[in-house]
Design a protein around this motif. Structure first.
Motif, mmCIF file in Angstrom:
data_model
loop_
_atom_site.group_PDB
_atom_site.id
_atom_site.type_symbol
_atom_site.label_atom_id
_atom_site.label_comp_id
_atom_site.label_asym_id
_atom_site.label_seq_id
_atom_site.Cartn_x
_atom_site.Cartn_y
_atom_site.Cartn_z
ATOM 1 N N GLN A 79 2.497 -24.477 -16.859
ATOM 2 C CA GLN A 79 1.621 -23.317 -16.990
ATOM 3 C C GLN A 79 1.823 -22.594 -18.314
ATOM 4 O OE1 GLN A 79 3.866 -23.751 -14.450
ATOM 5 N NE2 GLN A 79 4.597 -21.777 -13.650
ATOM 6 N N ASP A 80 3.049 -22.671 -18.871
ATOM 7 C CA ASP A 80 3.288 -22.064 -20.183
ATOM 8 C C ASP A 80 2.526 -22.830 -21.264
ATOM 9 O OD1 ASP A 80 5.089 -20.287 -18.982
ATOM 10 O OD2 ASP A 80 6.749 -21.702 -19.229
ATOM 11 N N ARG A 83 -1.191 -22.102 -20.954
ATOM 12 C CA ARG A 83 -1.498 -20.748 -21.427
ATOM 13 C C ARG A 83 -1.540 -20.693 -22.951
ATOM 14 N NH1 ARG A 83 1.060 -15.275 -18.787
ATOM 15 N NH2 ARG A 83 -0.381 -13.799 -19.783
ATOM 16 N N LEU A 167 -8.048 -17.488 -14.901
ATOM 17 C CA LEU A 167 -6.714 -18.008 -15.203
ATOM 18 C C LEU A 167 -5.763 -16.886 -15.593
ATOM 19 C CD1 LEU A 167 -7.147 -21.315 -17.255
ATOM 20 C CD2 LEU A 167 -6.079 -21.052 -15.021
ATOM 21 N N ARG A 168 -6.229 -15.977 -16.414
ATOM 22 C CA ARG A 168 -5.342 -14.901 -16.880
ATOM 23 C C ARG A 168 -4.909 -14.005 -15.723
ATOM 24 N NH1 ARG A 168 -8.480 -14.514 -22.445
ATOM 25 N NH2 ARG A 168 -7.049 -15.796 -23.688
ATOM 26 N N TRP A 171 -2.139 -15.964 -13.942
ATOM 27 C CA TRP A 171 -0.865 -15.932 -14.678
ATOM 28 C C TRP A 171 -0.185 -14.574 -14.488
ATOM 29 C CZ3 TRP A 171 -3.929 -18.124 -19.329
ATOM 30 C CH2 TRP A 171 -3.980 -19.523 -19.246
ATOM 31 N N LYS A 172 -0.987 -13.508 -14.468
ATOM 32 C CA LYS A 172 -0.426 -12.170 -14.292
ATOM 33 C C LYS A 172 0.122 -11.990 -12.883
ATOM 34 C CE LYS A 172 -1.604 -7.262 -14.808
ATOM 35 N NZ LYS A 172 -2.694 -6.301 -15.174
ATOM 36 N N PRO A 175 3.824 -14.786 -12.452
ATOM 37 C CA PRO A 175 4.500 -15.121 -13.709
ATOM 38 C C PRO A 175 5.651 -16.109 -13.523
ATOM 39 C CG PRO A 175 5.178 -12.948 -12.969
ATOM 40 C CD PRO A 175 4.085 -13.385 -12.050
ATOM 41 N N TRP A 179 3.876 -24.717 -11.090
ATOM 42 C CA TRP A 179 2.616 -25.185 -10.528
ATOM 43 C C TRP A 179 2.281 -26.534 -11.145
ATOM 44 C CZ3 TRP A 179 1.250 -21.897 -6.738
ATOM 45 C CH2 TRP A 179 1.764 -20.605 -6.801
ATOM 46 N N GLU A 182 -3.430 -26.269 -12.525
ATOM 47 C CA GLU A 182 -3.968 -24.906 -12.595
ATOM 48 C C GLU A 182 -4.746 -24.551 -11.341
ATOM 49 O OE1 GLU A 182 -1.876 -25.581 -15.440
ATOM 50 O OE2 GLU A 182 -3.567 -26.983 -15.346
ATOM 51 N N LEU A 185 -2.420 -22.969 -8.902
ATOM 52 C CA LEU A 185 -2.098 -21.600 -9.295
ATOM 53 C C LEU A 185 -3.221 -20.646 -8.904
ATOM 54 C CD1 LEU A 185 -0.489 -19.458 -10.906
ATOM 55 C CD2 LEU A 185 -1.614 -20.309 -12.970
ATOM 56 N N THR A 189 -3.890 -17.292 -5.639
ATOM 57 C CA THR A 189 -4.400 -15.916 -5.723
ATOM 58 C C THR A 189 -5.446 -15.631 -4.654
ATOM 59 O OG1 THR A 189 -6.254 -16.437 -7.218
ATOM 60 C CG2 THR A 189 -4.071 -16.030 -8.228
#
Length: 378
Positions: A79-80, A83, A167-168, A171-172, A175, A179, A182, A185, A189
């Motif tokens: 995920q890093d 991003r 996506l953002r 990620w928020k 953190p 995953w 994506e 992830l 949510t």
């Protein structure tokens, strides 16, 4: 809709493959090159970002920057890396981004466009393929515990598409953690992720066997080269043909060992892969090659072809001569030539004929070798 941003993730370590799987040759290119080509085929004008291991950024920039691909360093987790790729695209929250694995060399352009359309429609979309096999749950000691219903089960593929804002937010919200894609992830949510049925041949190259499986999808490219060489006889020299010495026979004049058969084969390989001719690589004015074994020339040509993505798959060699009689040496010559070309003996043709007394061959002044070599992309 406007074209989506494209992010290709290639920052992994290839631990399960054993070597850099993305650099493996595949139908005249590499696994990574096919992965990038596949997604760009659907949206050739889209901004494209390639995410690679931090130590390999400069190496990949040299290859991809001239092709309009931005290269950035990946992070510690998938995920890093994703991003960083999305941020490098400079696209806004309302834009769509498609994220594709660099280890997936085959995805039809229609599938890529379908995922993009679904992402516009739903905010998040994942390409999937049905599971045709019976699914078993197995314990750690490899005992079948249950048969799992396939109803509703699919394989998750890439590319996966998202509104960047979706996506953002994910990620928020998360953190921490790891995953595997994506879509997982975003699912966490509570957001809706649309599944798009794609081509089941979209396989991720994880182990060497996967590469063999994927290779069957791509058409093999073939090239054919021809080489011709002539040498006159020279008393006092050893006779070499196809890399073996023919004891008691009058040899051929030349700067090297004058193996006309291997010279013709060398020229055929060089011609097929567009690498000039034997004289350019081994000029007779160079003392390094005085008396050299022509096997060196053949291996050089084979290695050069391999570096350009080709391998020898067939050779047909004809030797036109009144002398020597090649029957007693034919099998040894075939075996040595097969060894030098790294092909089975059954994929070699070795023939001999005469000129019925006509011309320089008929007058026993020298001999002629003609080779036709077939190369196939790897």
């Amino acid at each position: 809709m406007s074209d989506p941003a494209l992010v290709v993730v290639a920052a992994g370590s290839s631990r399960r493959f054993g070597t850099d799987k993305l650099a493996q040759p595949l139908a005249g290119a590499t696994v990574l090159e096919w992965a990038i080509r596949s997604v760009r085929a659907a949206f050739p004008a889209s901004p494209t970002v390639l995410v690679v291991h931090p130590e390999r950024v400069a190496e990949h920039e040299e290859v991809w920057a001239p092709r309009g691909v931005r290269v950035v360093a990946g992070g510690a987790r998938r995920q890093d890396s994703v991003r960083r790729g999305v941020d490098a695209s400079a696209a806004g929250d309302d834009a769509v981004v498609l994220i594709h694995d660099g280890a997936r060399p085959f995805v039809p352009a229609a599938d890529v466009r379908a995922v993009a359309d679904a992402a516009v429609r739903s905010g998040a979309a994942v390409l999937v393929a049905p599971i045709p096999d019976t699914v078993k749950r197995v314990s750690e000691d490899r005992v079948v515990e249950a048969t799992v219903s396939r109803q509703g089960l699919v394989r998750a593929l890439t590319p996966q598409g998202f509104h960047i804002g979706v996506l953002r937010q994910a990620w928020k919200a998360f953190p921490e953690g790891e995953w595997t894609d994506e879509a997982a992830l975003v699912e966490a949510t509570g957001a809706r992720v649309e599944a798009v049925i794609g081509d089941a041949r979209n396989v991720k190259v994880t182990r060497p066997a996967d590469l063999e499986l994927v290779a069957g999808i791509f058409p093999r490219r073939v090239r054919v080269g021809q080489g011709v060489d002539v040498h006159r006889f020279a008393e006092g020299r050893a006779m070499w043909l196809c890399g073996i010495e023919l004891p008691g026979e009058t040899g051929l004049a030349g700067h090297s060992d004058a193996d006309a058969a291997l010279h013709a084969v060398t020229d055929a390989i060089l011609g097929a892969c567009g690498a000039g001719d034997i004289g350019q690589h081994f000029p007779p004015s160079d003392e390094r090659w005085r008396g050299a074994s022509s096997a060196v020339f053949v291996r050089h040509a084979v290695d050069l072809a391999a570096a350009r993505g080709w391998r020898v798959v067939h050779c047909d060699l004809s030797i036109v001569a009144e002398r020597p009689r090649l029957g007693p040496y034919r099998e040894a010559m075939r075996a040595r030539l097969a060894e030098l070309l790294d092909v089975p003996e059954g994929d070699l043709g070795l023939k001999a004929t005469t000129c019925e007394g006509m011309g320089f061959v008929g007058r026993r002044e020298g001999l002629l070798a003609i080779a036709v070599v077939t190369l196939e992309s790897v």
